[in-house]
Design an enzyme around this catalytic site. Structure first.
Site, short mmCIF file in Angstrom:
data_model
loop_
_atom_site.label_atom_id
_atom_site.label_comp_id
_atom_site.label_asym_id
_atom_site.label_seq_id
_atom_site.Cartn_x
_atom_site.Cartn_y
_atom_site.Cartn_z
N GLY A 56 0.83 -1.20 0.00
CA GLY A 56 0.00 0.00 0.00
C GLY A 56 0.86 1.25 0.00
O GLY A 56 2.06 1.19 0.31
N CYS A 83 5.25 -6.15 1.48
CA CYS A 83 5.58 -4.72 1.53
C CYS A 83 4.90 -4.05 2.73
O CYS A 83 5.29 -4.30 3.87
CB CYS A 83 5.22 -4.05 0.20
SG CYS A 83 6.01 -2.43 -0.03
N TYR A 84 3.88 -3.22 2.52
CA TYR A 84 3.17 -2.60 3.65
C TYR A 84 2.66 -3.67 4.61
O TYR A 84 2.68 -3.50 5.83
CB TYR A 84 2.00 -1.76 3.14
CG TYR A 84 1.20 -1.08 4.24
CD1 TYR A 84 1.53 0.20 4.68
CD2 TYR A 84 0.11 -1.73 4.82
CE1 TYR A 84 0.79 0.82 5.69
CE2 TYR A 84 -0.64 -1.13 5.82
CZ TYR A 84 -0.29 0.14 6.25
OH TYR A 84 -1.02 0.74 7.26
N HIS A 165 7.91 -7.33 -3.93
CA HIS A 165 6.64 -7.73 -4.54
C HIS A 165 6.82 -9.00 -5.37
O HIS A 165 7.22 -8.93 -6.53
CB HIS A 165 6.09 -6.61 -5.42
CG HIS A 165 5.57 -5.43 -4.65
ND1 HIS A 165 4.26 -5.34 -4.22
CD2 HIS A 165 6.19 -4.31 -4.20
CE1 HIS A 165 4.10 -4.22 -3.55
NE2 HIS A 165 5.24 -3.57 -3.52
N GLU A 167 4.54 -10.71 -6.65
CA GLU A 167 3.47 -10.82 -7.64
C GLU A 167 3.81 -10.18 -8.97
O GLU A 167 3.19 -10.50 -9.99
CB GLU A 167 2.18 -10.21 -7.09
CG GLU A 167 2.16 -8.70 -6.93
CD GLU A 167 2.69 -8.23 -5.58
OE1 GLU A 167 2.35 -7.10 -5.17
OE2 GLU A 167 3.47 -8.96 -4.94
N SER A 220 -14.70 -1.18 -29.33
CA SER A 220 -13.59 -0.27 -29.63
C SER A 220 -12.69 -0.81 -30.73
O SER A 220 -11.85 -0.09 -31.24
CB SER A 220 -12.75 -0.05 -28.37
OG SER A 220 -12.07 -1.24 -28.02
N GLY A 221 -12.83 -2.09 -31.04
CA GLY A 221 -11.91 -2.73 -31.97
C GLY A 221 -10.83 -3.52 -31.27
O GLY A 221 -10.09 -4.27 -31.89
N GLY A 222 -10.72 -3.35 -29.94
CA GLY A 222 -9.69 -4.03 -29.17
C GLY A 222 -10.13 -5.40 -28.67
O GLY A 222 -11.27 -5.82 -28.84
N VAL A 223 -9.19 -6.08 -28.02
CA VAL A 223 -9.43 -7.43 -27.53
C VAL A 223 -10.57 -7.45 -26.51
O VAL A 223 -11.46 -8.31 -26.56
CB VAL A 223 -8.14 -8.00 -26.89
CG1 VAL A 223 -8.41 -9.35 -26.24
CG2 VAL A 223 -7.04 -8.12 -27.93
N ASP A 224 -10.57 -6.50 -25.58
CA ASP A 224 -11.48 -6.54 -24.44
C ASP A 224 -12.94 -6.44 -24.87
O ASP A 224 -13.77 -7.27 -24.50
CB ASP A 224 -11.14 -5.43 -23.45
CG ASP A 224 -9.66 -5.34 -23.17
OD1 ASP A 224 -9.01 -6.41 -23.14
OD2 ASP A 224 -9.13 -4.24 -23.00
N SER A 225 -13.26 -5.40 -25.64
CA SER A 225 -14.66 -5.23 -26.04
C SER A 225 -15.09 -6.33 -27.01
O SER A 225 -16.26 -6.72 -27.03
CB SER A 225 -14.88 -3.84 -26.67
OG SER A 225 -14.11 -3.67 -27.83
N THR A 226 -14.15 -6.85 -27.81
CA THR A 226 -14.47 -7.95 -28.72
C THR A 226 -14.88 -9.18 -27.93
O THR A 226 -15.88 -9.85 -28.25
CB THR A 226 -13.27 -8.28 -29.61
OG1 THR A 226 -12.93 -7.13 -30.40
CG2 THR A 226 -13.56 -9.44 -30.54
N LYS A 365 -5.56 -8.60 -19.02
CA LYS A 365 -5.56 -8.80 -20.46
C LYS A 365 -5.23 -10.25 -20.84
O LYS A 365 -5.87 -10.82 -21.72
CB LYS A 365 -4.54 -7.86 -21.10
CG LYS A 365 -4.48 -7.93 -22.62
CD LYS A 365 -5.66 -7.22 -23.26
CE LYS A 365 -5.54 -5.73 -23.09
NZ LYS A 365 -6.60 -5.00 -23.81
#
Length: 509
Positions: A56, A83-84, A165, A167, A220-226, A365
């Protein structure tokens, strides 16, 4: 899904909190995230096999620092502090936490005296902190130190804690440390795979959207909205999902035509909308990137409203928002710091009378790409580099004009075309060009020129939360630079961005 036997993550505001969950999912482990002030009984009732305290932005010595009684959680399951989280454990159990004489950000070598799991004696780790544990709590064992001599890992009764970190993808063998905590220390069994995620999202959409309701899907044409469009169509059927693909004048070269053809091949119920004039008029004279994002968000809403006047049964607006969009814009659980706003994060105006549905809001992603593959989206659509919702507006670092957009499109097209030609497009997370608000003197055709500067950016990443710049051979950059300065009128200088994330972001604005 049941939390029993999984891992609970307590969020103290780190930008990387969801990334911890992502790594555990890669290990096949179900996780749930909770704000640091979660009701303890809620966590206890879920019966996790392990608990992780995130990092954090606060100092544990601040008056208003987020704080919980660590002992309460240790009574439920083994705890890993990051970390925190490590500093909170150190302070509460009687250790001394102080400001570091030398802050540690970025790569740092850690040397283990007694590693957690199968870790090497020396390990390169990603640090991001200004406080350190000067004196460990009584009864705790120091397991590792940084090259600065600071405590980098320690253990106590039912506790592991690390200052770095594990991760983030840039920590060597970070996954091995998490694997050891989950499977060796907590004895967790795998229970989380992509088909489960797909079915979970499909079921959730069906529960959320009644049989008489329809959804407007913003493409949008991108991966996510597709992937969102494919998911919704699979869950609800083609007739109940209206997809709008808007040409806002801020797309890449030839993108509107090519992407619209792809959507029709997917058998989506899609309309292509030409709204270039509206967007560019609204953006005229605007320099500030935050204002650009907000203007673009409002302009999209205007277009959506205009195109659903004849569809009163549309009750939802679906967007391809991912967790990195959310964590950079708002703080969903803990006390993380806002980095930038996103045009598709933060809700809808009341006048639209639509509810928001974001099926991918908790995913990254790479998970979305796996999800798309699971439900049958074409590979060629899934491997496309990310493209920001505000498009080229945030890659022109000054007011937008059609002339600047055309210059940037041509430069970007040359760069990406050469990546494909050399077979390295798929090795890069994201690559693009940025038009800078700078002109420089040059010599072109024996004449003095005074033209624009273009910056090229290419990064490697797993999830967009952290990233490193891609090391091109010098000959490749020379070739691309020569093509751009020879073929694109108005550009006489090309530079390459070698900044990682952090400290930078992937996009410039």
């Amino acid at each position: 899904m049941s939390m029993a036997g999984g891992i609970a993550i307590i969020d103290f505001g780190s930008q990387f909190t969801q990334l911890i969950a992502r790594r555990l999912r890669q290990l096949g482990v179900y996780t749930e995230l909770h704000p640091y002030n979660v009701d303890l009984e809620k966590v206890r009732a879920q019966a996790p096999s392990g608990i992780i305290f995130s990092g954090g932005p606060s100092s544990v010595n601040d008056d208003n620092a987020p704080e919980r009684n660590v002992q309460d959680f240790i009574m439920i399951a083994p705890v890993l502090g990051i970390c925190y989280g490590m500093q909170l454990i150190g302070k509460q159990f009687g250790g001394v936490v102080v400001k570091a004489s030398a802050r540690e950000y970025g790569f740092m070598e850690v040397r283990w005296s007694e590693p957690f799991g199968n870790l090497p004696e020396k390990q390169k780790c990603w640090m991001s902190h200004g406080d350190v544990i000067e004196v460990p709590p009584p009864g705790f064992e120091i397991r590792a130190k940084s090259s600065n001599g600071h405590i980098a890992a320690m253990s106590g009764p039912n506790i592991w804690a690390v200052q770095f970190h594990p991760e983030v993808s840039h920590t060597e063998m970070g996954m091995e440390l998490l694997r050891s905590f989950v499977f060796d220390f907590c004895k967790v069994k795998t229970n989380w795979v992509i088909p489960n995620i797909a079915q979970h999202i499909l079921d959730d959409v069906k529960k959320k959207v009644s049989d008489r309701e329809k959804v407007l899907c913003a493409l949008s044409g991108g991966v996510d909205s597709t992937v969102v469009a494919a998911l919704l169509t699979k869950a609800l059927g083609k007739e109940r999902v209206l997809c709008l693909f808007v040409d806002n004048g801020l797309l890449r070269k030839n993108e509107f035509k090519e992407v619209l053809e792809n959507y029709k091949e997917m058998n989506l119920n899609v309309r292509g909308i030409d709204a270039k004039t509206h967007f560019l008029t609204e953006l005229s004279g605007v320099t500030d990137p935050e204002r650009k994002r907000k203007i673009i968000g409002k302009a999209f809403i205007d277009v959506f409203e205009e195109n659903i006047k004849d569809a009163p049964d549309i009750k939802y607006l679906a967007q391809g928002t991912l967790y990195p969009d959310v964590i950079e814009s708002v703080s969903p659980r803990g006390a993380s710091v806002t980095i930038k706003s996103h045009h598709n994060v933060g809700g809808l105006p009341e006048k639209m009378n639509l509810k928001l549905i974001e099926p991918l809001r908790e995913l990254f992603k790479d998970e979305v790409r796996q999800l798309g593959k699971e439900i049958g989206v074409k590979e060629s659509l899934l491997i496309r580099h990310p493209f920001p919702g505000p498009g080229l507006a945030v890659r022109i670092i000054e007011p937008i004009t059609e002339e600047k957009l055309n210059v940037l499109r041509d430069c970007d097209h040359i760069f990406v075309s050469e990546l494909r030609a050399k077979g390295i497009y798929d090795k890069i997370w994201q690559a693009f060009a940025v038009l800078l608000p700078v002109k420089t003197v040059g010599v072109q055709g024996d004449d003095r020129s005074y033209e624009r500067v273009v910056c090229l950016r290419a990064v490697t990443s797993m999830d967009g939360m952290t990233a490193d710049w891609f090391e091109f051979p010098a000959n490749f950059l020379r070739h691309v630079s020569n093509r751009i300065t020879n073929e694109v009128k108005g550009v006489n200088r090309v530079v390459y961005d070698i900044t990682s994330k952090p400290p930078g972001t992937i996009e410039w604005e």
